[in-house]
Design a protein around this motif. Structure first.
Motif, short mmCIF file in Angstrom:
data_model
loop_
_atom_site.label_atom_id
_atom_site.label_comp_id
_atom_site.label_asym_id
_atom_site.label_seq_id
_atom_site.Cartn_x
_atom_site.Cartn_y
_atom_site.Cartn_z
N MET A 150 9.43 -3.49 9.11
CA MET A 150 8.22 -2.75 8.76
C MET A 150 7.51 -3.43 7.60
SD MET A 150 9.40 0.61 6.60
CE MET A 150 10.51 1.19 7.85
N PRO A 151 6.19 -3.29 7.52
CA PRO A 151 5.45 -3.88 6.41
C PRO A 151 5.81 -3.20 5.08
CG PRO A 151 3.95 -3.05 8.10
CD PRO A 151 5.33 -2.64 8.48
N LYS A 152 5.69 -3.96 4.00
CA LYS A 152 6.04 -3.46 2.66
C LYS A 152 5.36 -2.14 2.31
CE LYS A 152 4.39 -5.75 -0.80
NZ LYS A 152 4.15 -6.77 -1.82
N PRO A 153 4.08 -1.92 2.63
CA PRO A 153 3.45 -0.65 2.26
C PRO A 153 4.08 0.58 2.91
CG PRO A 153 1.79 -2.27 2.79
CD PRO A 153 3.11 -2.85 3.18
N LEU A 154 4.84 0.37 3.98
CA LEU A 154 5.46 1.50 4.67
C LEU A 154 6.90 1.75 4.23
CD1 LEU A 154 4.09 1.01 8.29
CD2 LEU A 154 3.21 2.47 6.46
N PRO A 193 6.16 6.69 2.24
CA PRO A 193 5.72 5.29 2.20
C PRO A 193 4.89 5.00 0.93
CG PRO A 193 5.32 6.24 4.36
CD PRO A 193 5.75 7.36 3.46
N MET A 194 5.10 3.80 0.39
CA MET A 194 4.38 3.40 -0.83
C MET A 194 2.87 3.55 -0.68
SD MET A 194 6.32 0.13 -2.47
CE MET A 194 7.13 -0.65 -1.10
N ILE A 195 2.34 3.17 0.46
CA ILE A 195 0.90 3.23 0.68
C ILE A 195 0.39 4.66 0.63
CG2 ILE A 195 1.02 3.31 3.21
CD1 ILE A 195 -1.57 1.28 1.33
N LEU A 196 1.22 5.60 1.00
CA LEU A 196 0.81 7.00 0.99
C LEU A 196 0.57 7.50 -0.43
CD1 LEU A 196 0.10 9.33 2.79
CD2 LEU A 196 2.49 9.97 2.86
N HIS A 197 1.33 7.02 -1.38
CA HIS A 197 1.08 7.36 -2.78
C HIS A 197 -0.33 6.91 -3.19
CE1 HIS A 197 5.21 8.59 -3.84
NE2 HIS A 197 5.61 7.61 -3.05
#
Length: 103
Positions: free
Chosen positions: A21-25, A32-36
């Motif tokens: 999976m990509p890092k943001p997920l 997931p980091m991107i959700l923050h």
């Protein structure tokens, strides 16, 4: 208001987590980091988010599209066919970011 998030990296320092999976997920504090980042942007009044994606874009789209309705935002994926560095994604996203006069 619009925002651009650069999420095109391969996440090599987080391997083996980023092999599938990509890092943001990758989860951080149970989401997931991107959700923050998306939640913080929504609180700031952002309604249009452009994600400049390179690594595993199909996974990013599949996971993040469901958050559009949840947060009442539009998420556009600007997919790089080859890594373009830092300024390249800005050029790819120019049309989306400049579609109207809103900031």
């Amino acid at each position: 208001m619009k925002a651009l998030i650069l999420v095109g990296g391969f996440g090599t320092r987080l391997r083996p987590l980023t092999l599938s999976m990509p890092k943001p997920l990758v989860d951080f504090a149970n989401k997931p980091m991107i959700l923050h980042q998306i939640e913080a942007l929504v609180k700031a009044g952002v309604t249009d988010i452009v994600l400049a994606v390179n690594y595993k874009p199909e996974v990013m789209v599949a996971v993040l599209k469901k958050y559009e309705e949840k947060f009442g935002i539009t998420i556009t994926f600007s997919v790089e066919s080859v890594p373009l560095g830092t300024a390249g994604p800005l050029a790819l996203a120019r049309e989306v970011l400049g579609k109207d006069d809103s900031p």
